[in-house]
Every structure is written in structure tokens, then in C-alpha cells.
Scaffold this motif. Structure first.
Motif, short mmCIF file in Angstrom:
data_model
loop_
_atom_site.label_atom_id
_atom_site.label_comp_id
_atom_site.label_asym_id
_atom_site.label_seq_id
_atom_site.Cartn_x
_atom_site.Cartn_y
_atom_site.Cartn_z
N GLU A 150 35.62 -8.81 57.16
CA GLU A 150 34.42 -9.19 56.41
C GLU A 150 33.77 -7.97 55.77
OE1 GLU A 150 31.81 -11.28 58.95
OE2 GLU A 150 33.10 -13.04 59.16
N ILE A 151 33.74 -6.86 56.51
CA ILE A 151 33.16 -5.65 55.95
C ILE A 151 33.96 -5.19 54.74
CG2 ILE A 151 32.77 -3.19 56.41
CD1 ILE A 151 32.09 -3.97 59.28
N LEU A 152 35.31 -5.25 54.86
CA LEU A 152 36.14 -4.86 53.72
C LEU A 152 35.92 -5.79 52.54
CD1 LEU A 152 39.51 -4.00 55.54
CD2 LEU A 152 37.79 -2.41 54.63
N ALA A 153 35.80 -7.11 52.83
CA ALA A 153 35.56 -8.05 51.74
C ALA A 153 34.22 -7.79 51.06
CB ALA A 153 35.62 -9.49 52.27
N VAL A 154 33.19 -7.57 51.89
CA VAL A 154 31.88 -7.28 51.32
C VAL A 154 31.91 -5.98 50.53
CG1 VAL A 154 29.50 -6.70 51.90
CG2 VAL A 154 30.64 -8.57 53.09
N GLU A 155 32.62 -4.99 51.08
CA GLU A 155 32.73 -3.72 50.37
C GLU A 155 33.46 -3.90 49.04
OE1 GLU A 155 34.49 0.80 51.17
OE2 GLU A 155 34.67 -0.78 52.68
N LYS A 179 31.43 -2.90 45.88
CA LYS A 179 31.82 -1.63 45.27
C LYS A 179 31.77 -1.67 43.75
CE LYS A 179 35.38 1.92 45.59
NZ LYS A 179 36.67 2.32 46.20
N PRO A 180 32.32 -2.73 43.07
CA PRO A 180 32.20 -2.74 41.60
C PRO A 180 30.75 -2.76 41.14
CG PRO A 180 33.86 -4.32 42.33
CD PRO A 180 33.14 -3.86 43.55
N ARG A 181 29.92 -3.51 41.85
CA ARG A 181 28.51 -3.55 41.46
C ARG A 181 27.86 -2.18 41.63
NH1 ARG A 181 26.64 -9.12 44.60
NH2 ARG A 181 28.27 -10.49 43.72
#
Length: 467
Positions: A340-345, A349-351
Motif C-alpha cells: 500500500e505504501i508503494l502504491a500510494v508513493e 510521486k508524479p503529483r
């Protein structure tokens, strides 16, 4: 909670539209006030504290410049506020908001741990003669504290959340305290606002430094705003979480199933039965006596010991299996959290990169504007220098003109004096000539009379000689 006159929020409006006959939900319901917490005192200012605040208030007010735009002294809508005779005497004949608030601040100044400019900035938003609950500051504080209560409910008051609020909250509360209550007058925080603070765990903010005791979740915000003299703690009933009805690990009773000893193969036969009771850790005779008292089927001590040993072995196996399952579950949970952390990151990250890019572009534009401002500043400075030189030249010319004017004035005065003197002499000469003329005419008349008399005498003598 006491009712108030402010407008309902969007959530409350939707609820009222769905059910017109239902009462308006209380936005401060289920707040922190349901926990027993000692803040260190009540919200009240003693006469000694007012006297301490009044020391040096004249110097503090002398440095205050009220904004040009202030709220009018009379309310636009609603009832006009009334004051007690003692307070009416303070504000009598005050026609301007600045005069009104200066007089009130002289009698009810803010504490010395806050900048008086921040308090004045909030006071000028209040119309002096309007009801306190109709002011802009009242509505702003209510809206802010509603957000705090909602955050406390969503995160859990006793789960060590980190609560935040706006920096100007303290200045707004002090302004409301100075403006006072419609019943008690100036210098008294309205009871409704005090109840709101209890629901948010913020009553400590209105207490003197040194007497403050605050919940732990306000520690970080207190450090940010620079609040001092605070002791942080948790409520006495924090052990029981009322949201789920469970005990926290640090306060589990000693006789609870979680705290019972785990039996291993080499332990004494102190084995818990299926009903949860703990058997004595002594000889098989005591075990037999316990089984006699138990309503279950009686068995011999030897068979009981064997059965208990098997039960102990099975319990140890079950415990090991449970531990393995817990470890696997923890690993799965950690893996899920990591994913989940990787998905959120990946989503963020693009934003973040876009925001960094925008910030850099904004910084570049700001640098360009700053360079233009610097160039304009240099040009303005050169223009000012030229204007100063022209001003100096004009002053020199003015000095020359003044000198010429002074010289011409002195010449004119000299000419006027000369003309005056000349006229005086001419008048004197004219008078002298007139006088001489008068004297000359008198002499001629006498001479003519003498000549005629002598002629007559000569004629008479001639006549006598002829005779």
C-alpha cells in the motif's frame, strides 16, 4: 450542549433536508468532554489577575494602531446588546469603534503572554453593540472547533492522535473573553465557548501559565504556537476505550486469559480447564480434591495426571501453531502495508514531481519579477537623484529671487523715504514763498501810500507859491 445562533453546516443541512421533523444534530456531540480530565482550574479571571494585566497597559495601547477599516459600532441585524450600569459607565459617549475598544482594553486588557496587536486585529471584527454570538469571531471559532471535534472523533481521542488548530485561535478566544457574555458583561468568556473548549480538550488554553494541564494530543501544537507552562497527561479512564469496549494492553487485569501463564511440556501440571479456571500447581492429591469439587465426572489421580499432561502437550502445540499463524499474519500485514505504501508513493510521486516543477517555475517567475523590481528600483533611485538635484537648483534660484526681492524692497523703501523727504522740502519751500509773497505785497502797499502822500503835499506847496 447549549444551543447557538450560528448557521448549520452542510452536513447538518443535508440531515435536516432528509428528515425535517428531526432535531439538528449537535456538532460537538461525542467530544473529549465525556472523559474525566483535570485541566488545572476553571476558566475565570480573578481581580488580582486583572490588576496584573492592567500594569503597563497604557504603554501597550500607545503602540497600537487600529486599522482604518473597523466594523461599525451598531449591529446591522439582530438585537442590540445591553450592558450593566457599571460597564455602561465605561463605554458611555463612545461613538467610534476605536474609542470603544481602547476604553474596554484599559479596563479588561489581554494577558501579557500574547501580542496585543493580534487581539486588536480580532476585536475590530466585532461590532461593539451586537450580540456576542452574532459576531464574525464567534462564528469563526465555532467552525474551527467543529473541525477539531470531527478530527478527534475520527482518529480516536485516546489513541494518541496529533491535533492541530490555527495559530490565531488563542487571539480569537482572548477577544471573545474581552468582549464578554451578553449576561455577565466584559471580561467573561461565554459559557457556550467554554463548553466547546471542553469538547475539544482545549480548556487549558485559557488558564494562566503554570496551572495548565493539557491532553497529550495537543503537545505538538502547543510547541508550535509557543504555549508555555503546560503539563501534559492522559485522562484517568484512558485504560478503557469506549469505541470498541476493549482494554488496552498496558491495563489488562492480571486474571484475564491474556495474562495467564503459557504451559510447556516441562511445567508442573497447573493446567487450565476448558472453562477457564486455573488448577493448583501442587501434588496430584490436590488435583484430585479439585476434581472432586468439580461437577465433572470423578477420575483417579493417575488418570487425571496423564490427561492433564496430554492436555498440556496439546496446548503447547496449539500455542505454537497460533504463534506461527500470528507471525504469518503479521508478515502478510506488513507486506500489505508495504505494498500500500508503494502504491500510494506511486500515486503521489508524479503529483509531487509536478508540484516541485510548478514551484521551480514559480520561483523562476519570481526571480524575473524580482529582477524587474530591482531594475525599477535602480531607475527610481536615479530619478530621485535627478529630482533632488533639480530641487537643489530650484532652491538656489529661489534664494536668488528672494535676495533680489529684498534688494528691490530696500531700494523701494529708500526711494519712498527720499520722495517723502523731497515732498516735505517742497511743501516747506512753497510755504516760504507764499509767506514772502504776502510780505512783499504789504511793503508795496505802504510804499505806494507814502508816494501819493508826498505828491499831494508837493502839489499843495506849488499852489501856495502861485498864490
Amino acid at each position: 450542549m447549549p444551543t447557538n445562533n450560528s448557521m448549520p453546516s452542510s452536513r447538518e443541512t443535508d440531515y435536516l433536508v432528509r428528515n425535517k421533523n428531526a432535531k439538528r444534530p449537535d456538532p460537538f456531540e461525542d467530544g473529549f468532554a465525556r472523559f474525566k480530565f483535570s485541566y488545572g482550574g476553571k476558566i475565570s479571571v480573578t481581580n488580582e489577575e486583572w490588576a496584573t494585566r492592567q500594569e503597563g497597559i497604557a504603554d501597550r495601547l500607545a503602540e497600537v494602531e487600529f486599522p482604518r477599516v473597523c466594523e461599525s459600532i451598531q449591529p446591522i441585524t439582530g438585537k442590540t446588546r445591553t450592558f450593566s450600569p457599571a460597564h455602561e459607565k465605561i463605554i458611555r459617549n463612545m461613538k467610534k469603534p476605536e474609542e470603544f475598544w481602547r476604553k474596554v482594553l484599559e479596563e479588561f486588557p489581554p494577558p501579557k503572554n500574547i501580542d496585543i496587536h493580534d487581539v486588536v486585529k480580532q476585536l475590530v471584527k466585532i461590532r461593539p453593540y451586537e450580540q456576542p454570538s452574532n459576531s464574525k469571531v464567534w462564528k469563526s471559532v465555532r467552525k474551527l472547533l467543529m473541525v477539531v471535534v470531527e478530527a478527534g472523533r475520527s482518529h480516536g481521542w485516546l489513541k494518541n492522535p496529533v491535533m492541530h488548530a490555527r495559530r490565531e485561535l488563542y487571539a480569537q478566544l482572548i477577544a471573545l473573553q474581552i468582549n464578554g457574555d451578553s449576561e455577565s458583561g466584559f471580561g467573561n468568556l461565554p459559557h457556550t465557548v467554554g463548553d466547546w473548549l471542553d469538547e475539544c480538550g482545549l480548556r487549558w488554553l485559557m488558564l494562566p501559565e503554570g496551572n495548565r494541564c493539557a491532553p497529550m494530543f495537543w503537545k505538538q501544537w502547543a510547541r508550535v504556537v509557543g504555549a508555555q507552562g503546560i503539563k501534559f497527561s492522559w485522562p484517568k479512564d484512558r485504560a478503557r476505550s469506549e469505541e470498541k469496549g476493549k482494554y488496552t494492553p498496558q491495563d489488562i487485569p492480571q486474571n484475564s486469559p491474556q495474562n495467564r501463564p503459557v504451559l510447556r511440556k516441562d511445567d508442573n501440571p497447573a493446567i487450565s480447564q476448558r472453562d477457564g479456571t486455573v488448577l493448583p500447581q501442587d501434588s496430584p492429591t490436590q488435583l484430585q480434591e479439585h476434581l472432586v469439587r468439580s461437577p465433572k465426572k470423578r477420575q483417579s489421580p493417575t488418570s487425571t495426571y496423564i490427561e492433564l499432561t496430554e492436555t498440556q502437550t496439546n496446548s503447547a502445540k496449539r500455542q505454537k501453531v497460533t504463534q506461527n499463524e500470528s507471525k504469518a499474519e503479521d508478515q502478510r500485514t506488513a507486506t500489505g502495508i508495504h505494498s500500500e505504501i508503494l502504491a500510494v508513493e506511486a500515486r503521489i510521486k508524479p503529483r509531487v514531481e509536478d508540484l516541485i516543477k510548478e514551484m521551480r517555475e514559480e520561483a523562476a517567475r519570481f526571480d524575473v519579477c524580482l529582477e524587474k523590481v530591482r531594475e525599477e528600483r535602480v531607475w527610481t533611485q536615479s530619478l530621485l537623484d535627478e529630482l533632488r538635484e533639480e530641487k537643489i537648483q530650484v532652491q538656489i534660484q529661489l534664494e536668488k529671487v528672494r535676495e533680489k526681492n529684498q534688494m528691490s524692497q530696500r531700494a523701494t523703501q529708500d526711494n519712498m523715504a527720499f520722495l517723502s523727504e523731497t515732498l516735505t522740502k517742497l511743501v516747506q519751500l512753497q510755504e516760504d514763498e507764499d509767506r514772502e509773497l504776502e510780505e512783499g505785497s504789504c511793503g508795496l502797499g505802504e510804499c505806494h501810500g507814502a508816494v501819493s502822500h508826498q505828491g499831494a503835499a508837493a502839489g499843495n506847496s506849488e499852489d501856495e507859491e502861485e498864490d
